[in-house]
Every structure is written in C-alpha cells, then in structure tokens.
Design a protein around this motif. Structure first.
Motif, PDB file in Angstrom:
ATOM      1  N   LEU A 115      41.511  41.669  -6.182  1.00 62.59           N
ATOM      2  CA  LEU A 115      39.865  42.155  -7.173  1.00 62.59           C
ATOM      3  C   LEU A 115      38.761  42.120  -5.256  1.00 62.59           C
ATOM      4  N   TYR A 116      39.857  41.512  -4.313  1.00 64.05           N
ATOM      5  CA  TYR A 116      38.958  41.442  -3.074  1.00 64.05           C
ATOM      6  C   TYR A 116      37.855  42.761  -3.081  1.00 64.05           C
ATOM      7  N   LEU A 117      38.299  43.800  -3.201  1.00 66.92           N
ATOM      8  CA  LEU A 117      38.191  45.075  -3.165  1.00 66.92           C
ATOM      9  C   LEU A 117      36.856  45.426  -3.934  1.00 66.92           C
ATOM     10  N   ILE A 118      36.629  44.664  -4.800  1.00 64.66           N
ATOM     11  CA  ILE A 118      35.798  45.839  -6.366  1.00 64.66           C
ATOM     12  C   ILE A 118      35.374  43.967  -6.224  1.00 64.66           C
ATOM     13  N   THR A 119      34.891  42.824  -5.086  1.00 67.00           N
ATOM     14  CA  THR A 119      34.027  41.925  -4.896  1.00 67.00           C
ATOM     15  C   THR A 119      32.715  41.929  -4.075  1.00 67.00           C
ATOM     16  N   ASP A 120      31.484  41.559  -5.130  1.00 62.57           N
ATOM     17  CA  ASP A 120      30.589  41.793  -4.200  1.00 62.57           C
ATOM     18  C   ASP A 120      30.279  40.741  -3.379  1.00 62.57           C
ATOM     19  N   LEU A 121      30.608  39.258  -3.969  1.00 60.90           N
ATOM     20  CA  LEU A 121      30.695  38.538  -2.883  1.00 60.90           C
ATOM     21  C   LEU A 121      31.513  37.346  -3.428  1.00 60.90           C
ATOM     22  N   LEU A 122      31.702  36.583  -2.398  1.00 61.43           N
ATOM     23  CA  LEU A 122      32.066  35.380  -2.820  1.00 61.43           C
ATOM     24  C   LEU A 122      32.345  33.521  -2.154  1.00 61.43           C
ATOM     25  N   VAL A 123      31.562  32.588  -3.339  1.00 60.15           N
ATOM     26  CA  VAL A 123      31.678  32.269  -2.917  1.00 60.15           C
ATOM     27  C   VAL A 123      32.354  30.305  -3.072  1.00 60.15           C
ATOM     28  N   PHE A 124      32.150  30.105  -1.681  1.00 59.19           N
ATOM     29  CA  PHE A 124      33.137  28.880  -1.230  1.00 59.19           C
ATOM     30  C   PHE A 124      32.592  27.266  -1.457  1.00 59.19           C
ATOM     31  N   GLU A 125      34.024  26.837  -1.130  1.00 59.27           N
ATOM     32  CA  GLU A 125      33.088  25.161  -2.125  1.00 59.27           C
ATOM     33  C   GLU A 125      32.677  24.598  -0.417  1.00 59.27           C
ATOM     34  N   SER A 126      33.638  24.604   0.664  1.00 61.04           N
ATOM     35  CA  SER A 126      33.717  24.210   0.809  1.00 61.04           C
ATOM     36  C   SER A 126      34.041  25.489   2.887  1.00 61.04           C
ATOM     37  N   LYS A 127      33.658  24.444   4.065  1.00 59.53           N
ATOM     38  CA  LYS A 127      34.333  25.586   5.452  1.00 59.53           C
ATOM     39  C   LYS A 127      35.650  25.826   5.088  1.00 59.53           C
ATOM     40  N   TYR A 128      36.099  24.725   5.063  1.00 53.46           N
ATOM     41  CA  TYR A 128      37.787  25.072   5.622  1.00 53.46           C
ATOM     42  C   TYR A 128      38.325  25.446   4.328  1.00 53.46           C
ATOM     43  N   THR A 129      38.155  26.502   2.974  1.00 53.46           N
ATOM     44  CA  THR A 129      38.601  26.830   1.656  1.00 53.46           C
ATOM     45  C   THR A 129      38.397  28.778   2.537  1.00 53.46           C
ATOM     46  N   MET A 130      37.076  28.529   2.694  1.00 56.53           N
ATOM     47  CA  MET A 130      36.562  30.249   3.283  1.00 56.53           C
ATOM     48  C   MET A 130      37.723  30.119   4.196  1.00 56.53           C
ATOM     49  N   ASN A 131      37.770  29.212   5.065  1.00 57.33           N
ATOM     50  CA  ASN A 131      38.802  29.905   6.394  1.00 57.33           C
ATOM     51  C   ASN A 131      40.113  30.074   5.788  1.00 57.33           C
ATOM     52  N   GLN A 132      40.694  29.336   5.114  1.00 58.01           N
ATOM     53  CA  GLN A 132      42.044  29.133   4.949  1.00 58.01           C
ATOM     54  C   GLN A 132      41.986  30.808   4.114  1.00 58.01           C
ATOM     55  N   TYR A 133      40.946  31.229   3.109  1.00 55.40           N
ATOM     56  CA  TYR A 133      40.924  32.232   2.733  1.00 55.40           C
ATOM     57  C   TYR A 133      40.830  33.288   3.626  1.00 55.40           C
ATOM     58  N   SER A 134      40.285  33.794   4.646  1.00 54.49           N
ATOM     59  CA  SER A 134      40.408  33.849   5.687  1.00 54.49           C
ATOM     60  C   SER A 134      41.605  34.377   6.201  1.00 54.49           C
ATOM     61  N   LYS A 135      42.017  33.372   6.177  1.00 57.77           N
ATOM     62  CA  LYS A 135      43.158  33.633   7.135  1.00 57.77           C
ATOM     63  C   LYS A 135      44.495  34.508   6.511  1.00 57.77           C
ATOM     64  N   LYS A 136      44.423  33.536   5.192  1.00 53.62           N
ATOM     65  CA  LYS A 136      45.335  34.370   4.378  1.00 53.62           C
ATOM     66  C   LYS A 136      45.459  36.168   3.254  1.00 53.62           C
ATOM     67  N   ILE A 137      44.253  35.700   3.004  1.00 54.40           N
ATOM     68  CA  ILE A 137      43.195  36.931   2.361  1.00 54.40           C
ATOM     69  C   ILE A 137      43.159  38.595   2.908  1.00 54.40           C
ATOM     70  N   GLU A 138      41.698  38.374   3.938  1.00 53.69           N
ATOM     71  CA  GLU A 138      40.674  38.848   3.877  1.00 53.69           C
ATOM     72  C   GLU A 138      40.169  38.160   5.221  1.00 53.69           C
ATOM     73  N   GLY A 139      39.812  38.563   6.274  1.00 55.84           N
ATOM     74  CA  GLY A 139      39.663  38.638   7.853  1.00 55.84           C
ATOM     75  C   GLY A 139      37.872  38.152   7.055  1.00 55.84           C
ATOM     76  N   LYS A 140      37.477  38.066   8.540  1.00 61.06           N
ATOM     77  CA  LYS A 140      35.604  38.153   8.567  1.00 61.06           C
ATOM     78  C   LYS A 140      35.189  38.933   7.090  1.00 61.06           C
ATOM     79  N   SER A 141      34.297  37.980   6.635  1.00 59.59           N
ATOM     80  CA  SER A 141      34.274  39.498   5.657  1.00 59.59           C
ATOM     81  C   SER A 141      32.131  38.998   5.625  1.00 59.59           C
ATOM     82  N   ASP A 142      31.319  39.427   5.483  1.00 56.80           N
ATOM     83  CA  ASP A 142      29.649  40.338   4.964  1.00 56.80           C
ATOM     84  C   ASP A 142      29.838  39.660   3.756  1.00 56.80           C
ATOM     85  N   LYS A 143      31.277  39.509   3.050  1.00 55.71           N
ATOM     86  CA  LYS A 143      31.041  39.285   1.256  1.00 55.71           C
ATOM     87  C   LYS A 143      30.632  37.680   1.706  1.00 55.71           C
TER      88      LYS A 143
END
Length: 232
Positions: free
Chosen positions: A1-29
């Motif tokens: 669903l990444y491509l059709i999602t406007d923004l992703l809100v993360f509860e911690s930098k850790y989760t955001m970094n893990q998502y970035s590594k495993k799903i999609e790199g740095k993003s302005d979303k």
C-alpha cells in the motif's frame, strides 16, 4: 500500500528506520509522532521514590511473559543481588508461555519465595506506586510504554535500550540502562539504581523533562493535528 499512501506515521525513530530498511528507503511521506501517556497534574514536580539499600526493596516488572521480554535476565540478576545481601522481592505482572519456565528458573536460582508472578493487573498505576524500581529487561521493543508509566508513578526505571527503548530512555539519561541484554550488565545497573541516590534523582529529573517534551498526550495530539493538516 506504500505507493497509494499519502503519509506514514511512526511511533518511534526505530520503527521508521526499520521500515525504511525493509520496505522503502528515505521518503518525504514519513512522519514521526511518538506514542504518549496522559500526564498527571503533579507530573512536573514528581520526585523518585527513596530507596534504602539496607531495607526491603520491591522490584516490579510489567509485560507479556515471553522470552523476548527478558524476565529470565531479571530473575538471574535478582538472585545475584540477593546473594550480596540485598533484601529484594520481585513481582512480575503478565501472562504468557514463559510463565512455567520463569517459575522453574526462580526455583533453580533458589529465590522462589522472593519471586511472585501475577496475571495482568487492571490497576497498573496502583501496583507501580508500590515499587521502588520498575525493571524492563526487554530484548526488543518497538517503543516501550512501561518505563513511561513507571516514571509517571515516581518509580526509578532500570531498562535495556533495545529498539525504541533507546528513545524512550533518552539513550540511558532517564534511567539506569545497560548497553547490552545480559545478566551481569542488568545486575550492575540494578545495584547502581539501589545505591546511587544522587544519580537516581538526577536521572529521574531528566526523565520528567524528557517525557514532558516528547511523550505527553498533549504533544502527541498537537503533532497529529499538524500531520493531518498537511493533507488538507
């Protein structure tokens, strides 16, 4: 669903970094909005509970009874400290597949009469308010509510820095935090928390400020409102 999602809100930098590594790199979303707790009216003036190293010491632990939560590390650490003469009683609140293993471990360490495992409690604040220390030896957390709740009840926290706990504990400035998850390291930090009165107060004062700035429900709601307004 990444491509059709406007923004992703993360509860911690850790989760955001893990998502970035495993799903999609740095993003302005990506947006960071820490999970939060409701702060009590007297929160800013709270001081940590006093601990008498020569008296009875109640240590509490809260969380599912799973290997990943590290309760085995805590039991070993308490056993070593009792051998040193500290009158520690450990209460673990939670349910899960590790319950029998933890009871057997307490028996193996010969401290079964000083360890009590309770099922999940409906009054976390009340139980925490009786503790001198809340221990959180987790091997992994994406965030970590327990330390926040403990501090809000005037309790010193001894916690690992696994995952999002590093952010919650401000890299160890808000409590007594070993750099790794092992029995000896956790034992050392528990003993420091018991004995180092001035450092305990200093860390607790830092925790109050850190939580007020980053983890209050008011800050959470303000940030969330700003995030949603971006989409309008």
């Amino acid at each position: 669903l990444y491509l059709i999602t406007d923004l992703l809100v993360f509860e911690s930098k850790y989760t955001m970094n893990q998502y970035s590594k495993k799903i999609e790199g740095k993003s302005d979303k990506y947006r960071l909005n820490y999970n939060a707790i409701e702060l009590k009216s007297d929160f800013s003036s709270l001081e940590c509970r006093n601990i008498d190293p020569s008296g009875k010491i109640l240590i509490g632990a809260f969380g599912a009874l799973r290997f990943i939560k590290g309760h085995d590390v805590l039991i070993h650490s308490v056993a070593k400290l009792r051998l040193k003469g500290y009158d520690i009683f450990l209460k673990i609140y939670g349910e899960g597949e590790e319950e029998e293993n933890l009871k057997k471990l307490a028996t193996f360490c010969k401290i079964e009469e000083f360890v009590k495992i309770e099922s999940k409690t409906s009054s976390v604040d009340k139980e925490m308010s009786h503790c001198h220390i809340v221990a959180h030896p987790s091997r992994f957390e994406s965030f970590g509510y327990v330390p926040l709740e403990a501090i809000s009840n005037g309790v010193t926290v001894v916690s690992t820095l696994s995952g999002g706990l590093s952010e919650v504990m401000d890299k160890g400035k808000s409590g007594f935090c070993p750099n790794d998850v092992c029995e000896k390291s956790f034992e050392i930090k528990l003993e420091e928390a018991i004995n180092m009165h001035d450092l305990r107060r200093e860390k607790f004062a830092h925790a109050i400020q850190h939580i007020t700035t980053n983890f209050s429900n008011l800050v959470f709601l303000k940030r969330l409102k700003t995030i949603y307004e971006e989409l309008l």
